[in-house]
Structure formats: C-alpha cells, structure tokens
Design a protein around this motif. Sequence first.
Motif, PDB file in Angstrom:
ATOM      1  N   VAL A 117       1.049 -10.532   7.897  1.00 36.03           N
ATOM      2  CA  VAL A 117       1.668 -10.680   9.211  1.00 36.03           C
ATOM      3  C   VAL A 117       1.014 -11.837   9.951  1.00 36.03           C
ATOM      4  O   VAL A 117      -0.212 -11.970   9.952  1.00 36.03           O
ATOM      5  CB  VAL A 117       1.520  -9.383  10.047  1.00 36.03           C
ATOM      6  CG1 VAL A 117       2.098  -9.577  11.446  1.00 36.03           C
ATOM      7  CG2 VAL A 117       2.199  -8.213   9.345  1.00 36.03           C
ATOM      8  N   VAL A 118       1.854 -12.663  10.570  1.00 37.36           N
ATOM      9  CA  VAL A 118       1.392 -13.753  11.418  1.00 37.36           C
ATOM     10  C   VAL A 118       2.085 -13.596  12.767  1.00 37.36           C
ATOM     11  O   VAL A 118       3.303 -13.386  12.816  1.00 37.36           O
ATOM     12  CB  VAL A 118       1.728 -15.127  10.822  1.00 37.36           C
ATOM     13  CG1 VAL A 118       1.314 -16.243  11.771  1.00 37.36           C
ATOM     14  CG2 VAL A 118       1.048 -15.306   9.466  1.00 37.36           C
ATOM     15  N   ILE A 119       1.317 -13.688  13.836  1.00 39.66           N
ATOM     16  CA  ILE A 119       1.886 -13.616  15.184  1.00 39.66           C
ATOM     17  C   ILE A 119       1.792 -14.996  15.819  1.00 39.66           C
ATOM     18  O   ILE A 119       0.717 -15.596  15.848  1.00 39.66           O
ATOM     19  CB  ILE A 119       1.145 -12.583  16.052  1.00 39.66           C
ATOM     20  CG1 ILE A 119       1.400 -11.171  15.503  1.00 39.66           C
ATOM     21  CG2 ILE A 119       1.588 -12.678  17.511  1.00 39.66           C
ATOM     22  CD1 ILE A 119       0.612 -10.088  16.224  1.00 39.66           C
ATOM     23  N   VAL A 161      -6.845  -3.583  12.401  1.00 36.65           N
ATOM     24  CA  VAL A 161      -6.424  -4.886  11.859  1.00 36.65           C
ATOM     25  C   VAL A 161      -7.301  -5.983  12.440  1.00 36.65           C
ATOM     26  O   VAL A 161      -7.429  -6.102  13.662  1.00 36.65           O
ATOM     27  CB  VAL A 161      -4.943  -5.167  12.198  1.00 36.65           C
ATOM     28  CG1 VAL A 161      -4.525  -6.531  11.648  1.00 36.65           C
ATOM     29  CG2 VAL A 161      -4.046  -4.070  11.619  1.00 36.65           C
ATOM     30  N   ALA A 162      -7.889  -6.788  11.571  1.00 32.85           N
ATOM     31  CA  ALA A 162      -8.700  -7.920  12.004  1.00 32.85           C
ATOM     32  C   ALA A 162      -7.786  -9.088  12.380  1.00 32.85           C
ATOM     33  O   ALA A 162      -6.718  -9.282  11.777  1.00 32.85           O
ATOM     34  CB  ALA A 162      -9.658  -8.352  10.902  1.00 32.85           C
ATOM     35  N   THR A 163      -8.211  -9.868  13.380  1.00 36.49           N
ATOM     36  CA  THR A 163      -7.395 -10.997  13.825  1.00 36.49           C
ATOM     37  C   THR A 163      -8.225 -12.275  13.880  1.00 36.49           C
ATOM     38  O   THR A 163      -9.461 -12.234  13.849  1.00 36.49           O
ATOM     39  CB  THR A 163      -6.812 -10.749  15.228  1.00 36.49           C
ATOM     40  OG1 THR A 163      -7.859 -10.864  16.205  1.00 36.49           O
ATOM     41  CG2 THR A 163      -6.153  -9.393  15.338  1.00 36.49           C
ATOM     42  N   GLN A 175      -3.610 -24.294   4.262  1.00 36.45           N
ATOM     43  CA  GLN A 175      -4.738 -23.746   3.507  1.00 36.45           C
ATOM     44  C   GLN A 175      -5.542 -22.755   4.350  1.00 36.45           C
ATOM     45  O   GLN A 175      -5.934 -21.682   3.871  1.00 36.45           O
ATOM     46  CB  GLN A 175      -5.635 -24.884   3.021  1.00 36.45           C
ATOM     47  CG  GLN A 175      -4.972 -25.779   1.973  1.00 36.45           C
ATOM     48  CD  GLN A 175      -5.763 -27.046   1.703  1.00 36.45           C
ATOM     49  OE1 GLN A 175      -6.749 -27.329   2.379  1.00 36.45           O
ATOM     50  NE2 GLN A 175      -5.333 -27.814   0.716  1.00 36.45           N
ATOM     51  N   THR A 176      -5.783 -23.121   5.610  1.00 35.59           N
ATOM     52  CA  THR A 176      -6.560 -22.244   6.481  1.00 35.59           C
ATOM     53  C   THR A 176      -5.834 -20.931   6.736  1.00 35.59           C
ATOM     54  O   THR A 176      -6.423 -19.840   6.644  1.00 35.59           O
ATOM     55  CB  THR A 176      -6.853 -22.942   7.819  1.00 35.59           C
ATOM     56  OG1 THR A 176      -7.569 -24.153   7.564  1.00 35.59           O
ATOM     57  CG2 THR A 176      -7.666 -22.049   8.734  1.00 35.59           C
ATOM     58  N   LEU A 177      -4.539 -21.019   7.054  1.00 34.65           N
ATOM     59  CA  LEU A 177      -3.775 -19.798   7.314  1.00 34.65           C
ATOM     60  C   LEU A 177      -3.670 -18.931   6.061  1.00 34.65           C
ATOM     61  O   LEU A 177      -3.766 -17.701   6.137  1.00 34.65           O
ATOM     62  CB  LEU A 177      -2.376 -20.164   7.826  1.00 34.65           C
ATOM     63  CG  LEU A 177      -2.326 -20.760   9.233  1.00 34.65           C
ATOM     64  CD1 LEU A 177      -0.931 -21.263   9.548  1.00 34.65           C
ATOM     65  CD2 LEU A 177      -2.770 -19.743  10.284  1.00 34.65           C
ATOM     66  N   GLN A 178      -3.483 -19.567   4.921  1.00 32.29           N
ATOM     67  CA  GLN A 178      -3.377 -18.794   3.685  1.00 32.29           C
ATOM     68  C   GLN A 178      -4.687 -18.073   3.373  1.00 32.29           C
ATOM     69  O   GLN A 178      -4.690 -16.926   2.908  1.00 32.29           O
ATOM     70  CB  GLN A 178      -2.987 -19.703   2.523  1.00 32.29           C
ATOM     71  CG  GLN A 178      -2.632 -18.942   1.248  1.00 32.29           C
ATOM     72  CD  GLN A 178      -1.495 -17.961   1.461  1.00 32.29           C
ATOM     73  OE1 GLN A 178      -0.389 -18.336   1.826  1.00 32.29           O
ATOM     74  NE2 GLN A 178      -1.769 -16.674   1.263  1.00 32.29           N
ATOM     75  N   ASP A 211      -5.298 -14.170   2.859  1.00 35.77           N
ATOM     76  CA  ASP A 211      -5.987 -13.641   1.675  1.00 35.77           C
ATOM     77  C   ASP A 211      -7.076 -12.653   2.077  1.00 35.77           C
ATOM     78  O   ASP A 211      -7.357 -11.687   1.359  1.00 35.77           O
ATOM     79  CB  ASP A 211      -6.612 -14.781   0.868  1.00 35.77           C
ATOM     80  CG  ASP A 211      -5.568 -15.664   0.193  1.00 35.77           C
ATOM     81  OD1 ASP A 211      -4.398 -15.234   0.085  1.00 35.77           O
ATOM     82  OD2 ASP A 211      -5.924 -16.785  -0.209  1.00 35.77           O
ATOM     83  N   TRP A 212      -7.699 -12.906   3.241  1.00 34.03           N
ATOM     84  CA  TRP A 212      -8.743 -12.024   3.752  1.00 34.03           C
ATOM     85  C   TRP A 212      -8.159 -10.828   4.501  1.00 34.03           C
ATOM     86  O   TRP A 212      -8.906 -10.016   5.041  1.00 34.03           O
ATOM     87  CB  TRP A 212      -9.662 -12.801   4.696  1.00 34.03           C
ATOM     88  CG  TRP A 212     -10.580 -13.775   4.016  1.00 34.03           C
ATOM     89  CD1 TRP A 212     -10.795 -13.902   2.674  1.00 34.03           C
ATOM     90  CD2 TRP A 212     -11.411 -14.753   4.661  1.00 34.03           C
ATOM     91  NE1 TRP A 212     -11.707 -14.908   2.435  1.00 34.03           N
ATOM     92  CE2 TRP A 212     -12.110 -15.450   3.632  1.00 34.03           C
ATOM     93  CE3 TRP A 212     -11.633 -15.118   5.978  1.00 34.03           C
ATOM     94  CZ2 TRP A 212     -13.005 -16.474   3.898  1.00 34.03           C
ATOM     95  CZ3 TRP A 212     -12.530 -16.146   6.248  1.00 34.03           C
ATOM     96  CH2 TRP A 212     -13.217 -16.809   5.223  1.00 34.03           C
ATOM     97  N   ARG A 213      -6.840 -10.708   4.542  1.00 30.12           N
ATOM     98  CA  ARG A 213      -6.128  -9.650   5.252  1.00 30.12           C
ATOM     99  C   ARG A 213      -6.403  -9.690   6.747  1.00 30.12           C
ATOM    100  O   ARG A 213      -6.562  -8.659   7.429  1.00 30.12           O
ATOM    101  CB  ARG A 213      -6.482  -8.272   4.681  1.00 30.12           C
ATOM    102  CG  ARG A 213      -6.127  -8.093   3.225  1.00 30.12           C
ATOM    103  CD  ARG A 213      -4.624  -8.142   3.002  1.00 30.12           C
ATOM    104  NE  ARG A 213      -3.980  -6.944   3.547  1.00 30.12           N
ATOM    105  CZ  ARG A 213      -2.712  -6.914   3.965  1.00 30.12           C
ATOM    106  NH1 ARG A 213      -1.980  -8.008   3.938  1.00 30.12           N
ATOM    107  NH2 ARG A 213      -2.197  -5.792   4.422  1.00 30.12           N
ATOM    108  N   VAL A 214      -6.441 -10.887   7.277  1.00 30.87           N
ATOM    109  CA  VAL A 214      -6.590 -11.119   8.706  1.00 30.87           C
ATOM    110  C   VAL A 214      -5.233 -11.532   9.276  1.00 30.87           C
ATOM    111  O   VAL A 214      -4.488 -12.280   8.621  1.00 30.87           O
ATOM    112  CB  VAL A 214      -7.634 -12.232   8.965  1.00 30.87           C
ATOM    113  CG1 VAL A 214      -7.653 -12.635  10.429  1.00 30.87           C
ATOM    114  CG2 VAL A 214      -9.010 -11.768   8.515  1.00 30.87           C
ATOM    115  N   VAL A 215      -4.889 -11.065  10.459  1.00 25.97           N
ATOM    116  CA  VAL A 215      -3.648 -11.465  11.131  1.00 25.97           C
ATOM    117  C   VAL A 215      -3.943 -12.661  12.036  1.00 25.97           C
ATOM    118  O   VAL A 215      -4.649 -12.504  13.044  1.00 25.97           O
ATOM    119  CB  VAL A 215      -3.057 -10.313  11.952  1.00 25.97           C
ATOM    120  CG1 VAL A 215      -1.892 -10.808  12.813  1.00 25.97           C
ATOM    121  CG2 VAL A 215      -2.584  -9.188  11.035  1.00 25.97           C
TER     122      VAL A 215
END
Length: 363
Positions: free
Chosen positions: A42-44, A93-95, A116-119, A123-127
């Motif tokens: 998920v991306v906000i 959920v971590a953000t 790359q940064t967002l991916q 990958d780290w399961r951060v929103v």
Amino acid sequence: MGTVVIKLGSSIVCDDAGQPRRDVLEHVCDEAAALHGGGRDVVIVTSGAIARGMGVMGLGMRPRVIDELQAASAVGQGQLYRVYDELLQERGVATAQVLLTFFDISARTHYLNARQTLQKLLDWRVVPVINENDTTTTDEISFGDNDFLAAQVAILLGAELLVLLTSTDGLYTADPRLDPTAELVPLVEDFEALAALDIRQTTTALGSGGMRSKVVAAEMATAAGIPAVVANGRTLGAIAAAAAGEQVGTRFPARAERYSSFKLWLKYAKPARGRIAVDAGAARALRDGGTSLLPVGIVGVRGRFDAGDAVDVLHDGDPVGKGISNYSAVELRRVRGMKSAEAREVLPRASEEAIHRDYFVLA
C-alpha cells in the motif's frame, strides 16, 4: 499480490478550518491496514499539507504567492504526516514519509532513484506516505492536488490499482453541486467521449485540484495498464470495494494498448523545452509508420534546447507528439530540411535521426 496506490485530496484530509478530518483518516487507515495485512503493498499519496498549515496559521483562503504556499506547507507537512503515522502505527503498520518534487519525476535518474527507494520500502513492508515537497519546489505548486503525482507513483511502481479519493461519489455528467440533473458515470472506457461532459478544473479554498486532474491521472494510469477508481473518500468501504473490483465511484479499466513506463514518463512528466515543426510526410510517418524523425522532415525550430531535452513536434500547429532531441536547437536550425548525408557533412558527428522512434511518443 500487487500494489494499491491510494490518493487523498485536500478536501477530505482537512475540513474548511484546516483541521484534519480524523474520522475520514481513521477509516482510510483502517482499510489501508486491512489491505496491507492481506498481503498487498500500500502506498498513500496525500494532499493537505498546505491546508493544514493554513489551519495552524489561521489563514482563511489558500495563498496565491509561492513563498506563502511554501511556508504554509512547511508549517503543515510534519503535523499532517504525524496523523498518518500515529493512525497506521496503532494498526500495526510501519510508515515512512516521502517528499517528492516535480523535478524528481521529470529527471529520469531521479525518477529511477525514487522507484528504487519506494520499492525498498515496500520490500520492508513499510507504507510510504507521499506528498509533494512544496517547501523546496521552484515552480508553481501544480501537481494538480497530487493527482498527477499519484499516477506517476502508480506507474513507476507498476501498481495493480490507483484509487483517487475525493469529496464526491465519482465522475458526473456535470458538476452535481451546480446541476441537480447530473448523473454519476460508473464506467469510463473511452476518454475521448468525456469531451462532451462538463469536467472542470476547480480550486477550493483549501485545495488546487478538481475532477479534470483526476481524469487525466486515470488516463495516465490506464495507459500503463493500471485500472483507476475515483470514489468518495468519506464513504466507508470505498477503498476495499475498489480493491475487490466491486462497483464504487467511477472505474477506469486498464487499456489494451499500453505505453512503456519510459514513454509515459516522457509524455506526462518530462517538460518540453522547445518545438519542432515538421512537414506532412514526416507527420504521417510518425503517426502511422512509427518511424524516427529525420532532419529532412523538419521545417521549423522554436525555442532554446540542448541535445537530450524533450521537444514538442507539431505539423501545421497541431501536436504530433513529444520526443528526446538528438540535436540542440542551434544544430537543428543548421540541418533542418537536409537529408542525413547532407546533415553529416555540416555536423560530422551528428546522429542520423533528429528524434529516434524509441524516444518519441504520440500526442
């Protein structure tokens, strides 16, 4: 499981006084956390930093001067992110806060770095909670209330869905606030047919977007094979319904004919620095033949640009497309109308193509 990009407009993030709509943000974070817990990324993408800053500073109307916009954003940015972080942390959920500028999207190396940064965050399961970095942008703050930014983020991540949350139930045949006969459009498959509708680019006291910018964002996403939904952010379950493929708001299915992410970046994100006028033969070859543009087909050059800059290509004043020029404006003026062999006599190291077909996209 894919990535769902959720974009929130200023009108649903903050009320008229610039205070966060906690009830709305709570149910949005509930649904985002549920998607995340179900295995989706998920991306906000949020608007509202300027609106929040206006509330803190007691400003009645959205500023028009760039330094005031930037200052309001600086006041509101951290406070706004803190609300998202607290609500999502409460839901396990971590953000991460990510601030982007138009330059980060328009410069190819920055674009790839942002991807790359967002991916890695996903990958780290951060929103990631993304907003425009209004405080440092040098141009007018004009991502279209972040609709354009949300579409670009969806494209660069190869998202499975873009959800654009607004204060209305979706796209209407006219502005429902002005026309009581306006009807909701549940499905849009032909963007050209929307020309008959009254779709306005409006500006509220707190925001800068409008339905037109959401339609453009949906057009961008669907051209990349990403379906989009415009829905009411105040409606409980709207995000979950959109992610499940259920009918909610206005759905824009992914289009069969797709552009590469590079060509979408070129078409929508990279600004044109000049214009090249071409003859009828060159226009036809570009539109129908998918060929490169050669110097011989060029009849005029306007603007100041360097090799590697994007330029608009026109025929008789009508847009043909946009491409990356292999020549500077000065060089093109010297070789326009020449065959490739003649051009190389004038500029021995010149490319055969003024614009290669791999670096050109139709308008």
